[in-house]
Design an enzyme around this catalytic site. Structure first.
Site, PDB file in Angstrom:
ATOM      1  N   ILE A  62       0.832  -1.200   0.000  1.00 47.84           N
ATOM      2  CA  ILE A  62       0.000   0.000   0.000  1.00 47.84           C
ATOM      3  C   ILE A  62       0.865   1.248   0.000  1.00 47.84           C
ATOM      4  CG2 ILE A  62      -0.235   0.110   2.536  1.00 47.84           C
ATOM      5  CD1 ILE A  62      -3.263   0.880   1.961  1.00 47.84           C
ATOM      6  N   CYS A  63       0.365   2.292  -0.657  1.00 43.92           N
ATOM      7  CA  CYS A  63       1.018   3.605  -0.647  1.00 43.92           C
ATOM      8  C   CYS A  63      -0.075   4.658  -0.462  1.00 43.92           C
ATOM      9  CB  CYS A  63       1.830   3.831  -1.923  1.00 43.92           C
ATOM     10  SG  CYS A  63       0.836   3.951  -3.430  1.00 43.92           S
ATOM     11  N   ARG A  64       0.135   5.854  -0.947  1.00 42.96           N
ATOM     12  CA  ARG A  64      -0.863   6.921  -0.776  1.00 42.96           C
ATOM     13  C   ARG A  64      -2.083   6.697  -1.661  1.00 42.96           C
ATOM     14  NH1 ARG A  64      -1.914  11.791  -3.350  1.00 42.96           N
ATOM     15  NH2 ARG A  64      -2.956  13.319  -2.028  1.00 42.96           N
TER      16      ARG A  64
END
Length: 99
Positions: A62-64
């Site tokens: 996951i990232c932004r």
């Protein structure tokens, strides 16, 4: 590469599934809020981060918003890791947040 939406990831966690999740944002973003108990492995520190990951796990990345996680997944997958990209990232995350 497999994909899962952030809301589906939350549902899996709420149902008690044991998942390996990694956050690939930068430290300041992580400090502003992250999924509880999810470790930070900034994309800027790849490929060194792969040394800390077990080859036999499936990693949800996951990232932004979902862009950096695709890059991280591509890197990990090309090195033999099993990965799932979390679409929508933390912007779509509607579960608990830890700061």
């Amino acid at each position: 590469m497999q994909n899962i939406h952030a809301t589906e990831l939350r549902e899996k966690l709420e149902n008690g599934e044991s998942l390996h999740i990694i956050d690939v944002r930068e430290q300041d973003e992580y400090d502003a809020g992250h999924i509880p108990n999810v470790p930070l492995y900034p994309l800027s520190e790849f490929p060194q981060v792969t040394e800390k990951l077990a080859q036999d796990n499936v990693y949800h990345v996951i990232c932004r918003s979902g862009g950096r996680s695709v890059t991280a997944c591509d890197h990990l997958e090309s090195n033999g890791y099993k990965v799932v990209n979390v679409e929508g990232g933390m912007l779509a995350w509607d579960g608990d947040i830890e700061a």
